[in-house]
Design an enzyme around this catalytic site. Structure first.
Site, PDB file in Angstrom:
ATOM      1  N   LYS A  79     -23.149 -42.785 -32.963  1.00 43.42           N
ATOM      2  CA  LYS A  79     -22.200 -42.971 -31.858  1.00 43.42           C
ATOM      3  C   LYS A  79     -22.964 -43.307 -30.589  1.00 43.42           C
ATOM      4  CE  LYS A  79     -18.265 -40.614 -29.601  1.00 43.42           C
ATOM      5  NZ  LYS A  79     -17.503 -39.342 -29.483  1.00 43.42           N
ATOM      6  N   SER A 154     -12.501 -39.891 -29.549  1.00 36.72           N
ATOM      7  CA  SER A 154     -13.244 -41.013 -29.021  1.00 36.72           C
ATOM      8  C   SER A 154     -14.187 -41.660 -30.033  1.00 36.72           C
ATOM      9  CB  SER A 154     -14.065 -40.573 -27.811  1.00 36.72           C
ATOM     10  OG  SER A 154     -15.049 -39.615 -28.189  1.00 36.72           O
ATOM     11  N   SER A 178     -13.034 -35.299 -30.940  1.00 35.29           N
ATOM     12  CA  SER A 178     -13.482 -36.672 -31.190  1.00 35.29           C
ATOM     13  C   SER A 178     -14.236 -36.910 -32.490  1.00 35.29           C
ATOM     14  CB  SER A 178     -14.341 -37.156 -30.027  1.00 35.29           C
ATOM     15  OG  SER A 178     -13.524 -37.399 -28.923  1.00 35.29           O
TER      16      SER A 178
HETATM   17  N1  GLN Z   1      -9.342 -36.917 -27.031  1.00 38.03           N
HETATM   18  C1  GLN Z   1      -9.981 -35.901 -26.244  1.00 38.03           C
HETATM   19  C2  GLN Z   1     -10.204 -36.424 -24.850  1.00 38.03           C
HETATM   20  O1  GLN Z   1      -9.754 -37.476 -24.561  1.00 38.03           O
HETATM   21  C3  GLN Z   1     -11.251 -35.474 -26.890  1.00 38.03           C
HETATM   22  C4  GLN Z   1     -12.418 -36.298 -26.545  1.00 38.03           C
HETATM   23  C5  GLN Z   1     -13.685 -35.849 -27.183  1.00 38.03           C
HETATM   24  O2  GLN Z   1     -13.698 -34.970 -28.050  1.00 38.03           O
HETATM   25  N2  GLN Z   1     -14.769 -36.443 -26.733  1.00 38.03           N
HETATM   26  O3  GLN Z   1     -10.802 -35.790 -24.038  1.00 38.03           O
END
Ligand code: GLN
Length: 506
Positions: A79, A154, A178
């Site tokens: 990532k 994400s 994410s």
């Molecule tokens: N979807 C969540 C957010 O927008 C989680 C993001 C993440 O785990 N990096 O913050």
């Protein structure tokens, strides 16, 4: 010849160890697959030019009789939140376009030492803010099950890469879901370790009290193998736990063959209503619980009254920490600079941040700055921290009664691209079941539980365990995975409709 991209990392590692297959062959197969399908999927922001050389180096060492680690020669997708010396690291943002780090994230360094072959950097929502990968400054990633749908976020790039057989293994980061939510919508496995269990040194910080790095794979065993490589104490990360960890691969193997489900107490949260969950998600969840029960697990209703307030608390804690973490993108130290002729340093900073950050990032910086401002701090940030403590207490009480807690990994299957992009609240609500684990610091794993009847898209079940009990999740996850694979007669991903028509050879 076997399609090398179709193998699990564990199976590929066996073939590499016995020298039936070389790392160059395995790596080339994955690069070919990327070339064939990534134009459609867009899982990768950068494909390594060095992958084949690295693979050749592993082959040479193996041929010389060197003892290599269990995953040596296996390709890995990374990532883009994790910094790398040999590939740009952008965290999905324009402000870091082309940025080259002077050091490797600890997890990347450990993967290299273990002989894994970095294939490239995967797409993500900008600075890991999002649930769909649509907030990437470099365009969205598409779900291999249906190219019109989101791959989660994400870390949609890592999950899609693994689901589309572009990589057997990937690294992700999970601040509020994410790793787990993308796993849910792509039919893959995602593990968020205990807070402090895996180093975040070199993981571009989103919210430091929530961030964790972890594996994204197609099987529970593969996640355990990768976790064994990246986990453990790191003196470069002051939040890294000092203790020694058991082998997570061993835990997964034990779970797959033993009777881990027998007598296992599985907690189901009574306050989590069925409403708000897509019917097929709830059905798949119930069916997985039934399967566990049939193998000796006891399903126990538990109370976690503050669980559902996690999203509200998270969207104060996260923006507060993010607004502070992102202050370092100041036009001086990292990445982009927009010159303002005759302007002050503040003018340059403002112009750079205006041009370099996307809307979602700006939204959260504003929210966080507001929540932390004098006069509002107690009312917002202070209250959110109290809710966080209540959630932690809910978990403590629940884990006095049960071994693991189970929830659906997310409320719906993969939604359509564009469907929630203009509705931040709907996007945020996607993480209702994943966020509490980050607020409490406990580990969570998502494994496929089936396909939703109404749309044929993958659904995941999430297991949570007390902090430091990551091995328990590998045992339980692998045990249920074995039961379900038996029931399905093979992996769900073999049924992904798009995958057959993509890349010709499949
Ligand atoms: N979807 C969540 C957010 O927008 C989680 C993001 C993440 O785990 N990096 O913050």
């Amino acid at each position: 010849m076997t399609d090398l991209t179709k193998l699990s990392a564990a199976a590929l590692a066996d073939k590499l160890a016995s020298r039936e297959v070389s790392s160059v062959e395995a790596t080339r197969a994955h690069l070919d697959r990327i070339a064939a399908v990534d134009g459609d999927i867009h899982a990768f922001l950068h494909v390594s030019e060095r992958a084949l050389d690295v693979a050749a180096g592993i082959d040479t060492r193996r041929a010389a009789g060197e003892q290599l680690g269990p995953l040596a020669g296996v390709p890995l997708a990374i990532k883009d939140v994790l910094v790398t010396t040999d590939m740009p690291s952008t965290s999905g943002s324009k402000i870091l376009e082309g940025y080259m780090s002077p050091f490797d994230a600890t997890v990347v360094a450990r993967a290299r030492v273990a002989g894994l072959v970095p294939l490239g950097k995967t797409n993500m929502d900008e600075f890991a803010m999002g649930s769909s990968t649509e907030h990437s400054a470099y365009g969205p990633t598409r779900n291999p099950w249906d190219l019109e749908r989101i791959p989660g976020g994400s870390g949609g790039g890592s999950a899609a890469a693994v689901a589309a057989f572009e990589a057997p293994l990937a690294l992700g980061s999970d601040t509020g879901g994410s790793i787990r939510q993308p796993a849910h919508v792509t039919g893959t496995v995602g593990m968020k370790p205990t807070y402090g269990g895996v180093s975040r040194y070199g993981a571009i910080a989103l919210a430091s009290s929530l961030d964790q790095v972890g594996p994204v794979t197609r099987t529970v065993l593969d996640a355990g193998l990768l976790h064994d490589v990246i986990g453990g104490h790191d003196p470069h990360d002051s939040t890294s736990l000092a203790e020694a960890w058991p082998s997570f691969a061993a835990a997964a193997r034990e779970g797959a063959t033993g009777d881990a489900l027998k007598g296992l107490r599985v907690g189901v949260i009574k306050e989590l209503p069925d409403s708000g969950f897509q019917a097929g998600v709830s059905e798949s969840f119930r069916a997985a619980l039934d399967a566990m029960q049939a193998h000796g697990a006891e399903i126990v209703e538990i109370s976690a009254p503050h669980f559902e307030y996690g999203v509200a608390a998270y969207y104060l804690v996260l923006p507060a920490e993010a607004s502070s973490n992102l202050a370092k993108f100041d036009s001086v130290r990292f990445g982009m600079r927009v010159d303002v002729p005759g302007g002050t340093v503040e003018d340059v900073m403002a112009a750079t941040r205006d041009a370099g950050f996307g809307d979602e990032v700006k939204r959260r910086i504003i929210l966080g700055t507001y929540a932390l401002s004098a006069g509002y701090y107690d009312a917002y940030y202070g209250s959110a921290q109290k809710v966080r403590t209540l959630i932690q207490r809910d978990f403590d009480e629940a884990f006095a009664q049960v071994d693991v807690i189970a929830t659906p990994s997310a409320p719906t299957t993969a939604f359509k691209l564009g469907e929630k992009i203009d509705d931040p609240l709907q996007m945020y609500l996607n993480d209702v079941t994943t966020i509490p684990a980050n607020l409490a610091g406990v580990p969570g794993i998502s494994i496929p539980s089936g396909l939703a009847a109404e749309d044929g898209l993958p659904v995941g079940i999430q297991f949570l365990a007390p902090a430091r009990e990551d091995a328990r999740l590998y045992r339980v996850g692998a045990a249920l995975e074995a039961v379900l694979l038996d029931e399905w007669g093979g992996p769900l991903l073999d049924r992904a409709p798009m995958l057959d028509s993509m890349g010709g050879a499949r």
